[in-house]
Design an enzyme around this catalytic site. Structure first.
Site, PDB file in Angstrom:
ATOM      1  N   GLU A 217       0.959  -1.157   0.066  1.00 16.35           N
ATOM      2  CA  GLU A 217       0.196   0.040  -0.202  1.00 16.35           C
ATOM      3  C   GLU A 217       1.160   1.206  -0.052  1.00 16.35           C
ATOM      4  OE1 GLU A 217      -4.373  -1.404   1.933  1.00 16.35           O
ATOM      5  OE2 GLU A 217      -2.669  -0.326   3.202  1.00 16.35           O
ATOM      6  N   ASP A 252       2.503  -0.021   3.567  1.00 13.70           N
ATOM      7  CA  ASP A 252       1.760  -0.700   4.431  1.00 13.70           C
ATOM      8  C   ASP A 252       1.363  -1.859   4.186  1.00 13.70           C
ATOM      9  OD1 ASP A 252       0.371  -0.804   7.000  1.00 13.70           O
ATOM     10  OD2 ASP A 252      -1.324  -0.330   6.287  1.00 13.70           O
ATOM     11  N   ARG A 256      -3.903  -9.674   1.974  1.00 12.99           N
ATOM     12  CA  ARG A 256      -5.649  -9.468   1.706  1.00 12.99           C
ATOM     13  C   ARG A 256      -6.368 -10.744   2.156  1.00 12.99           C
ATOM     14  NH1 ARG A 256      -5.485  -4.156   1.595  1.00 12.99           N
ATOM     15  NH2 ARG A 256      -4.239  -3.235   0.047  1.00 12.99           N
ATOM     16  N   GLN A 259      -6.708 -10.601   5.748  1.00  8.09           N
ATOM     17  CA  GLN A 259      -7.620  -9.523   6.057  1.00  8.09           C
ATOM     18  C   GLN A 259      -9.159  -9.690   5.758  1.00  8.09           C
ATOM     19  OE1 GLN A 259      -6.345  -5.917   4.088  1.00  8.09           O
ATOM     20  NE2 GLN A 259      -7.999  -4.538   5.152  1.00  8.09           N
ATOM     21  N   THR A 369      -3.836   4.655   1.478  1.00  5.57           N
ATOM     22  CA  THR A 369      -3.160   4.161   0.544  1.00  5.57           C
ATOM     23  C   THR A 369      -3.736   5.306  -0.593  1.00  5.57           C
ATOM     24  OG1 THR A 369      -3.790   1.782   0.889  1.00  5.57           O
ATOM     25  CG2 THR A 369      -3.458   2.397  -1.425  1.00  5.57           C
TER      26      THR A 369
END
Lengths: 438, 438
Positions: A217, A252, A256, A259, A369
């Site tokens: 990010e 960062d 995914r 997450q 982002t």
């Protein structure tokens, strides 16, 4: 007005021109202690050695009557003590170093003509190493890149509901993990974790293994120099601006797939806390003053505590993201300006502290982002590959959706104009290592 | 076996019996330096003074060959240096202090019969003040109280969907704000913030003002003594248990109205970061060993990295919450055992670090709100007032839904059995101050 020139040889394309003077932490062949320095061209300018060699003899400033605290700060292994002295001091030191290094310096005896001191203060590139510049108290990551928020929200909820109702009313953010912030060049290990391979299964059963959707990010990071007392907010305007030490580039890293499974209802956790990379040199807020600009428009009527009297609290930093694959071929996968934010850092600070939260020297805030609106100006692979639906084309006939082991991401950022010249951030780099076997 | 008796006068109902020996930070009339101490009865036992007076002369332990580091740790303003020495050292010091204070001590010359040293080491209640025991690196709050998660989830989504699909597969948690953790007795200022007064309005427009739904959360806090290298997880079992320094009571104050508006999609932020109160004395993990018990059953097949070989990594701590109103009348609003958790702290540590996140000395983990299944055993006002639908009945004909200015919440926690006696935590107290005018 033309850019300042130095008697030191500074390459024309250096991020660290005499207009910049960013601060960092180094150690060198000649001195193993971690200590503050300034980046100038390809050199590090050793502040501890310069102070020890009486280089600050001509420093005069209304912001400090004696230099004892300042010199003590130049012996510390982080910039926190220097940062805590406040913006007038940072600016006085920056201006003084410019006075020392400028072509026609008024004080040639202090460094330019002092060969012995020059040899200890001006350290060539291959003789020093940079470290994490600040001891980070707390790290907060915001979500102020509205294009990114919209793109990712669209993937999950469609364009009509992409942004949550609160998004334009307050700078949404979450508390990050300070211990996982690392300096550029630190390898990034692919995390293991729980992922849900089949989201449609009932019941949902996660599997465990290395992250398969490892992402980057593109963010701007902001370090605070001063804070507030618990319970007493920092007000928008001078108070919030006065708390800003300077800026770094930030990656960062995000898992995914981890997450998606973990983040409801309390937000991202292990998907983020394995690593966040920052560039080593803190570009002072003062160095970015000439590059102020407006951000993205917010048509929502803001509450007074978030209303800025000025509209230019953003910076036109030209950001670039390079992806280098293990075979060594490099593709620039994104080019975007850092002005693509809905919320400024002063707004983030005012919001963060409005309920009384204590902000401290060394706190790190991430912008969230940064994406533009075009397909070549996106801040994450998730957006570039449209959630995994599309290959990202790389040099050498290679393709990616997410990061492979051995891939390196390098973020660069530069401001430039005719009057000031080039003020850049250097590199924010990290290479992916394979996950450990568990 | 009967509880240990001391030659010092210790009230029978003291939390700080000779079986306990919790560690904290004090300053006193005689010495303004913040320094480590142990709580014993109504006294603080000054570790710095005891070391300086040669009190550790008979300390022998296989865990350290010399006591230089230990004595240095006893001069620090936080317990971090002591904690970093590891559990064998904590236990050796705790056992040694018990040997010094026990009725028939083998070493009466060191303290019992040494009046001069006793006068500096044993400090009466009204002559010392406690402080925050650790410098907190990162603070993470988990959500391991399944009854609380179910109760709150039911309010938002009904009982069938109360728990998210990930809830029984992993200990859900989020990164909290380390800077806002305060020690018992610190006033808690009501936060200002954005709230949505009319959730049905379209478009949704927040207003700004003092929180109207100020809540407490009953939690157990866990301090870490040692950590891991970034990228190398702490494994469940000995590694995770070895990282635990000890436990404190915790009140994770929550602004429910701010939380409702802000928390989607990245989790709670200003709703939590204005204050989290902890009790001042860290009860060592070793002191709680006799009170191990099982937690709440989890029928989900866990992944190996979360599977413990033992089933008793929870503690039967009897927790109580008192609410004292401004007129001075006190009601015990909750009584519940700390075993009402689905996830143990070793499981939280293993999960937190499984992706490589670095854990450090001084990190604080919160259990999440601890609620039982009965209406008199709930860990938050939100649950007691059923989301605002019901008054909570207090002594003196008073009622509450959420906290008013001047209200004080005191959490207490005690373990007790016939063999060991009483091992308690003292108080975790905070009184609400009115919001500042913005």
């Amino acid at each position: 007005m033309a850019p300042l020139k130095s008697w030191l040889p500074i390459p024309a394309d250096s991020d660290f021109s005499l207009s910049n003077i960013p601060f960092g932490i180094i150690h060198s062949k000649s001195d193993a202690d971690w200590r503050p320095a300034v980046a100038i061209g390809d050199f590090a300018f050793d502040l501890k050695a310069f102070a020890a060699g009486n280089g600050f003899a001509k420093l005069k400033s209304s912001s400090f009557s004696d230099t004892k605290e300042l010199f003590a700060a130049f012996k510390r292994p982080t910039l926190n003590a220097f940062a805590a002295l406040g913006r007038p001091t940072h600016n006085a030191v920056r201006t003084y170093i410019q006075d020392i290094l400028v072509e026609n310096t008024k004080f040639p005896e202090l460094l330019k003509d002092n060969e012995k001191l020059r040899e200890t203060v001006v350290i060539p590139k291959h003789e020093f190493k940079t470290h994490i510049p600040m001891q980070i108290g707390d790290y907060t990551d915001f979500f102020a890149g509205i294009n990114h928020a919209f793109n990712v929200g669209t993937m999950f909820r469609g364009p009509a509901n992409a942004l949550q109702p609160n998004y334009t009313h307050l700078p949404v953010g979450y508390h990050g993990r300070a211990s996982s912030v690392v300096v550029s060049g630190t390898p990034v290990r692919r995390p293991n974790g729980q992922v849900l391979l089949d989201p449609a299964a009932d019941p949902k059963v996660p599997t465990f293994g290395p992250c398969r959707r490892l992402d980057m990010e593109l963010e701007l990071g902001c370090f605070l120099c001063t804070g507030n007392t618990l319970g007493e907010p920092l007000r928008i305007g001078e108070q919030a601006e006065g708390a800003i030490f300077g800026y770094v580039l930030m990656n960062d890293w995000s898992a995914r797939d981890i997450q998606t499974w973990e983040y409801v209802p309390l937000g991202p956790f292990n998907a983020k806390n394995f690593a966040t990379t920052i560039s080593p040199w803190v570009v002072l807020a003062d160095a970015l003053e000439p590059f102020r600009t407006s951000g993205l428009p917010n048509e929502t009527q803001l509450l007074p505590y978030l209303t800025e009297s000025r509209q230019d609290s953003f910076y036109d930093i030209k950001l670039e993201v390079d992806l280098t694959t293990p075979d060594g071929s490099t593709t620039t996968i994104s080019r975007v300006s850092a002005k693509n934010l809905l919320w400024s850092f002063p707004q983030m600070i005012a919001h963060h502290s409005v309920g009384g939260c204590q902000m401290n020297t060394g706190d790190l805030l991430g912008s969230g982002t940064i994406s533009g609106t075009e397909s070549d100006a996106l801040g994450s692979l998730l957006e570039m590959c449209e959630g995994g639906k599309k290959e990202i084309m790389l040099a050498g006939m290679d393709v990616r959706k997410f990061l492979k082991d051995g891939d390196e991401i390098i973020i660069r950022g530069v401001c430039e104009n005719e009057e000031v010249g080039r003020v850049g951030f250097g590199e924010c780099a990290g290479r992916i290592e394979s996950a450990i076997q568990l």
